[in-house]
Design a protein around this motif. Structure first.
Motif, mmCIF file in Angstrom:
data_model
loop_
_atom_site.group_PDB
_atom_site.id
_atom_site.type_symbol
_atom_site.label_atom_id
_atom_site.label_comp_id
_atom_site.label_asym_id
_atom_site.label_seq_id
_atom_site.Cartn_x
_atom_site.Cartn_y
_atom_site.Cartn_z
ATOM 1 N N ASP A 23 0.839 -1.191 0.000
ATOM 2 C CA ASP A 23 0.000 0.000 0.000
ATOM 3 C C ASP A 23 0.885 1.255 0.000
ATOM 4 O O ASP A 23 1.661 1.478 0.925
ATOM 5 N N ILE A 24 0.762 2.061 -1.026
ATOM 6 C CA ILE A 24 1.576 3.275 -1.188
ATOM 7 C C ILE A 24 1.334 4.260 -0.045
ATOM 8 O O ILE A 24 2.274 4.853 0.491
ATOM 9 N N ASP A 25 0.079 4.432 0.355
ATOM 10 C CA ASP A 25 -0.252 5.362 1.434
ATOM 11 C C ASP A 25 0.379 4.917 2.759
ATOM 12 O O ASP A 25 0.888 5.742 3.520
ATOM 13 N N VAL A 26 0.356 3.627 3.016
ATOM 14 C CA VAL A 26 0.962 3.081 4.236
ATOM 15 C C VAL A 26 2.474 3.281 4.201
ATOM 16 O O VAL A 26 3.091 3.632 5.205
ATOM 17 N N GLN A 28 4.139 5.645 2.751
ATOM 18 C CA GLN A 28 4.426 7.053 3.059
ATOM 19 C C GLN A 28 4.346 7.307 4.563
ATOM 20 O O GLN A 28 5.178 8.012 5.131
ATOM 21 N N LYS A 29 3.368 6.691 5.216
ATOM 22 C CA LYS A 29 3.225 6.850 6.661
ATOM 23 C C LYS A 29 4.415 6.199 7.383
ATOM 24 O O LYS A 29 4.985 6.785 8.296
ATOM 25 N N THR A 43 0.413 6.517 -7.212
ATOM 26 C CA THR A 43 0.524 7.534 -6.166
ATOM 27 C C THR A 43 -0.310 7.245 -4.927
ATOM 28 O O THR A 43 -0.176 7.932 -3.921
ATOM 29 N N SER A 44 -1.176 6.230 -4.992
ATOM 30 C CA SER A 44 -2.041 5.920 -3.859
ATOM 31 C C SER A 44 -2.567 4.501 -4.004
ATOM 32 O O SER A 44 -2.638 3.969 -5.117
ATOM 33 N N GLU A 51 3.740 -2.410 -12.184
ATOM 34 C CA GLU A 51 3.538 -0.991 -11.932
ATOM 35 C C GLU A 51 4.769 -0.416 -11.246
ATOM 36 O O GLU A 51 5.527 -1.136 -10.591
ATOM 37 N N SER A 52 4.963 0.886 -11.412
ATOM 38 C CA SER A 52 6.138 1.527 -10.814
ATOM 39 C C SER A 52 5.711 2.687 -9.927
ATOM 40 O O SER A 52 4.599 3.202 -10.031
ATOM 41 N N VAL A 53 6.636 3.077 -9.060
ATOM 42 C CA VAL A 53 6.442 4.220 -8.176
ATOM 43 C C VAL A 53 7.791 4.912 -8.023
ATOM 44 O O VAL A 53 8.831 4.254 -7.982
#
Length: 149
Positions: A23-26, A28-29, A43-44, A51-53
């Motif tokens: 999870d991208i949001d997790v 970041q946290k 992004t989220s 997929e890439s980030v």
């Protein structure tokens, strides 16, 4: 090549732990100490196969970017993210998941190479390996807490 292996026990179902890990949001946290934010790609939400980030965060006092791609995934046992662009010579993070009696074992295997020959290896031995190990331990603690709630 440097290899970091970590194991974390989580009192939660494997599916929940697997999804929280991607999870991208997790993320970041869990990486808030380094001011890590997404600047491109997914992004989220949940990142999936192929997929890439791209992340931007402050490490060792300077802002760095790191683009990774999800190169392998087997629901709910395993996934791999690998650097496509960044400061490492190579960077591969394997995530393994196993559930037994309601406890999920989360195993990280991080393999990386530093650039700059002898100086890169010296920096790794003196600072980087310890820094990355601590970064993963702190991240895994956040993942554990979120999974268990």
């Amino acid at each position: 090549m440097t290899i970091i292996n970590l194991t974390t026990k989580v009192n939660a179902p494997i599916q929940k732990v697997f999804d929280i890990n991607r999870d991208i949001d997790v993320h970041q946290k869990s990486a808030s100490k380094t001011n890590e934010v997404v600047i491109a790609g997914v992004t989220s939400g949940l990142i999936n196969l192929n997929e890439s980030v791209t992340w931007r965060g402050k490490h060792f006092g300077i802002y760095l970017t790191h683009k990774s791609r999800m190169t392998a995934m087997n629901f709910y046992d395993y996934f791999v993210d690998e650097m496509e662009e960044g400061k490492f010579k190579s960077f591969r993070h394997e995530h393994f998941f196993e559930e037994q009696n309601g406890i999920t074992t989360m195993t990280d295997k991080l393999c990386y190479e530093t650039p700059f020959g002898f100086l890169g290896k010296l920096f790794d031995n003196l600072f980087l390996k310890k820094y990355l190990t601590q970064f993963l331990l702190e991240r895994n603690q956040v993942l554990k807490e979120l999974s268990e709630n």
